[in-house]
Design an enzyme around this catalytic site. Sequence first.
Site, PDB file in Angstrom:
ATOM      1  N   SER A 138       0.831  -1.189   0.000  1.00 28.40           N
ATOM      2  CA  SER A 138       0.000   0.000   0.000  1.00 28.40           C
ATOM      3  C   SER A 138       0.882   1.262   0.000  1.00 28.40           C
ATOM      4  CB  SER A 138      -0.965  -0.056   1.192  1.00 28.40           C
ATOM      5  OG  SER A 138      -2.000   0.877   1.064  1.00 28.40           O
ATOM      6  N   HIS A 177      -7.877  -5.668   0.868  1.00 32.74           N
ATOM      7  CA  HIS A 177      -6.658  -4.862   0.884  1.00 32.74           C
ATOM      8  C   HIS A 177      -5.543  -5.535   1.681  1.00 32.74           C
ATOM      9  CE1 HIS A 177      -4.709  -1.050   0.026  1.00 32.74           C
ATOM     10  NE2 HIS A 177      -4.291  -0.990   1.281  1.00 32.74           N
TER      11      HIS A 177
END
Length: 281
Positions: free
Chosen positions: A99, A233
């Site tokens: 990320s 995620h």
Amino acid sequence: MSELSERFVDSPWLVRFRDVVEPEARIVCFPFGGGSAAYFARWAWRVGDAADLVAVQYPGRCSRASEPALVDFNVLVDSAARAIAPLLDHGKVVFFGHSFGALVAFEVAHLLSERGLNPPQHLVVSARGAPGDDRGDACSELGEEDLRALVRRLDGMSEEAMADERLMASIIPALRADLMALGTWRYKPRSPLAMPMTAMGGSEDRDCPIEWLDDWKKETSGNFTRRVFSGGHFYLNRHSDAVLGMLLDAAGLELPRPRPRRIVPAFTPEKLRQVSGGARP
């Protein structure tokens, strides 16, 4: 989050969780926004002596909690690059960033190359779309409830963990600082990185649809691979062994087999009588 005994590698920017003598390769991990090096402690023990796993520790959290967090992306990248540079003179090095950490790893790799230093042998980016002609997300205006909602949406923490106010009191300021730093980042068109690159993501990640991963291909002149895992995620929470296997494979190594757990059979009443000399409990 448990307290960890952290070993430092010449710099507070780098954390080593175990000593690996003369490793064949190193894996350098860049944490996600609001995260810390502590996330990768279990990875280091799982890798064992196969490689030296080193995690980047951004200021303002865990072992660096007394330091002010950096809110300038360029300063963060420059400082991390200076700390990591000495590692690149000793064997193979693979970068892994998740990320926010994917963008940090990408920029550090570019900065090292621009300075004529040894770049990593492989760059692995995770759960983030490729940089383009855009700017970082300006999120400095987000309040605490907005940041908590963001953590919940990304599904990176259990509800039990989010209910721990002491834990959240350490995570929220770090997350806010990382988002502020991201807001200062600007994309710079440059020659592609001269190294293989792997982009990974979760099939159900609403913040990084899997088609976004393909755009990383333009950022490398080397081989490009895309890997998709089930999950959102934080798919890597469920697929850590597969991810570690890929990182080691990029360095020409293999993930050690997990040690079998010792299973102690339960005592049956008959067995209990035998070991107690026949006396009944």
